[in-house]
Design a protein around this motif. Sequence first.
Motif, PDB file in Angstrom:
ATOM      1  N   ASN A 111       0.821  -1.215   0.000  1.00 50.98           N
ATOM      2  CA  ASN A 111       0.000   0.000   0.000  1.00 50.98           C
ATOM      3  C   ASN A 111       0.858   1.270   0.000  1.00 50.98           C
ATOM      4  O   ASN A 111       0.358   2.356   0.312  1.00 50.98           O
ATOM      5  CB  ASN A 111      -0.939   0.006   1.202  1.00 50.98           C
ATOM      6  N   ASN A 112       2.146   1.116  -0.310  1.00 50.06           N
ATOM      7  CA  ASN A 112       3.108   2.226  -0.313  1.00 50.06           C
ATOM      8  C   ASN A 112       3.231   2.903   1.050  1.00 50.06           C
ATOM      9  O   ASN A 112       3.441   4.112   1.133  1.00 50.06           O
ATOM     10  CB  ASN A 112       2.792   3.250  -1.402  1.00 50.06           C
ATOM     11  N   LYS A 113       3.110   2.118   2.114  1.00 50.61           N
ATOM     12  CA  LYS A 113       3.275   2.618   3.482  1.00 50.61           C
ATOM     13  C   LYS A 113       4.599   2.097   4.035  1.00 50.61           C
ATOM     14  O   LYS A 113       5.003   0.970   3.748  1.00 50.61           O
ATOM     15  CB  LYS A 113       2.138   2.127   4.392  1.00 50.61           C
ATOM     16  N   CYS A 114       5.266   2.905   4.830  1.00 53.35           N
ATOM     17  CA  CYS A 114       6.493   2.489   5.494  1.00 53.35           C
ATOM     18  C   CYS A 114       6.087   1.781   6.792  1.00 53.35           C
ATOM     19  O   CYS A 114       5.522   2.400   7.686  1.00 53.35           O
ATOM     20  CB  CYS A 114       7.361   3.717   5.790  1.00 53.35           C
ATOM     21  N   VAL A 115       6.344   0.473   6.864  1.00 56.09           N
ATOM     22  CA  VAL A 115       5.936  -0.322   8.022  1.00 56.09           C
ATOM     23  C   VAL A 115       7.150  -0.971   8.675  1.00 56.09           C
ATOM     24  O   VAL A 115       8.135  -1.281   8.015  1.00 56.09           O
ATOM     25  CB  VAL A 115       4.898  -1.399   7.636  1.00 56.09           C
ATOM     26  N   GLN A 116       7.046  -1.176   9.977  1.00 62.31           N
ATOM     27  CA  GLN A 116       8.153  -1.755  10.740  1.00 62.31           C
ATOM     28  C   GLN A 116       8.148  -3.270  10.651  1.00 62.31           C
ATOM     29  O   GLN A 116       7.101  -3.908  10.710  1.00 62.31           O
ATOM     30  CB  GLN A 116       8.055  -1.330  12.206  1.00 62.31           C
ATOM     31  N   VAL A 117       9.351  -3.846  10.508  1.00 66.39           N
ATOM     32  CA  VAL A 117       9.569  -5.288  10.571  1.00 66.39           C
ATOM     33  C   VAL A 117      10.785  -5.527  11.460  1.00 66.39           C
ATOM     34  O   VAL A 117      11.550  -4.596  11.722  1.00 66.39           O
ATOM     35  CB  VAL A 117       9.796  -5.906   9.165  1.00 66.39           C
ATOM     36  N   GLN A 118      10.976  -6.725  11.939  1.00 66.49           N
ATOM     37  CA  GLN A 118      12.141  -7.057  12.754  1.00 66.49           C
ATOM     38  C   GLN A 118      13.059  -7.952  11.934  1.00 66.49           C
ATOM     39  O   GLN A 118      12.667  -9.053  11.562  1.00 66.49           O
ATOM     40  CB  GLN A 118      11.717  -7.793  14.040  1.00 66.49           C
ATOM     41  N   GLN A 119      14.247  -7.450  11.651  1.00 61.77           N
ATOM     42  CA  GLN A 119      15.184  -8.254  10.874  1.00 61.77           C
ATOM     43  C   GLN A 119      16.599  -7.795  11.152  1.00 61.77           C
ATOM     44  O   GLN A 119      16.835  -6.630  11.463  1.00 61.77           O
ATOM     45  CB  GLN A 119      14.872  -8.139   9.391  1.00 61.77           C
ATOM     46  N   ASP A 120      17.557  -8.704  11.023  1.00 62.40           N
ATOM     47  CA  ASP A 120      18.957  -8.426  11.307  1.00 62.40           C
ATOM     48  C   ASP A 120      19.615  -7.735  10.121  1.00 62.40           C
ATOM     49  O   ASP A 120      19.902  -8.363   9.109  1.00 62.40           O
ATOM     50  CB  ASP A 120      19.676  -9.735  11.638  1.00 62.40           C
ATOM     51  N   CYS A 121      19.815  -6.431  10.223  1.00 62.96           N
ATOM     52  CA  CYS A 121      20.474  -5.619   9.192  1.00 62.96           C
ATOM     53  C   CYS A 121      21.430  -4.660   9.887  1.00 62.96           C
ATOM     54  O   CYS A 121      21.411  -4.533  11.109  1.00 62.96           O
ATOM     55  CB  CYS A 121      19.452  -4.801   8.406  1.00 62.96           C
ATOM     56  N   ASN A 122      22.246  -3.958   9.102  1.00 66.68           N
ATOM     57  CA  ASN A 122      23.135  -2.952   9.676  1.00 66.68           C
ATOM     58  C   ASN A 122      23.262  -1.780   8.715  1.00 66.68           C
ATOM     59  O   ASN A 122      22.875  -1.868   7.553  1.00 66.68           O
ATOM     60  CB  ASN A 122      24.496  -3.564  10.024  1.00 66.68           C
ATOM     61  N   ALA A 123      23.828  -0.690   9.203  1.00 69.25           N
ATOM     62  CA  ALA A 123      23.931   0.534   8.414  1.00 69.25           C
ATOM     63  C   ALA A 123      25.246   0.618   7.643  1.00 69.25           C
ATOM     64  O   ALA A 123      25.463   1.576   6.916  1.00 69.25           O
ATOM     65  CB  ALA A 123      23.772   1.753   9.316  1.00 69.25           C
ATOM     66  N   THR A 124      26.132  -0.363   7.801  1.00 65.32           N
ATOM     67  CA  THR A 124      27.406  -0.337   7.075  1.00 65.32           C
ATOM     68  C   THR A 124      27.261  -1.036   5.737  1.00 65.32           C
ATOM     69  O   THR A 124      26.219  -1.596   5.430  1.00 65.32           O
ATOM     70  CB  THR A 124      28.510  -1.014   7.912  1.00 65.32           C
ATOM     71  N   SER A 125      28.298  -1.003   4.942  1.00 65.13           N
ATOM     72  CA  SER A 125      28.224  -1.565   3.594  1.00 65.13           C
ATOM     73  C   SER A 125      28.142  -3.089   3.612  1.00 65.13           C
ATOM     74  O   SER A 125      28.466  -3.738   4.584  1.00 65.13           O
ATOM     75  CB  SER A 125      29.429  -1.120   2.778  1.00 65.13           C
ATOM     76  N   GLY A 126      27.703  -3.623   2.512  1.00 60.77           N
ATOM     77  CA  GLY A 126      27.535  -5.062   2.340  1.00 60.77           C
ATOM     78  C   GLY A 126      26.471  -5.298   1.294  1.00 60.77           C
ATOM     79  O   GLY A 126      26.278  -4.479   0.395  1.00 60.77           O
TER      80      GLY A 126
END
Length: 81
Positions: free
Chosen positions: A34-49
Amino acid sequence: MPALIVAMGAGAAFATNLASKASKVIPTYRIDENNKCVQVQQDCNATSGFVCTWDGDGTSRLHEFMDSETQCSQELFRTTP
């Protein structure tokens, strides 16, 4: 008695390891159907990869913050594809 102390130490180390792994999962956000920004729980980081995508569909890119109801912030990454 010494065996009990060793067992307690091993149990505490195991519990600490589980807690540290669980703390790596941060709130992440994706744009839904629906083009909405929704929260999910997942293992990510803000650095490159590799670009971090939602496990639910394998294609939705994940973001660090929700800027507005319909816009998410910068993309996040993961160490494995």
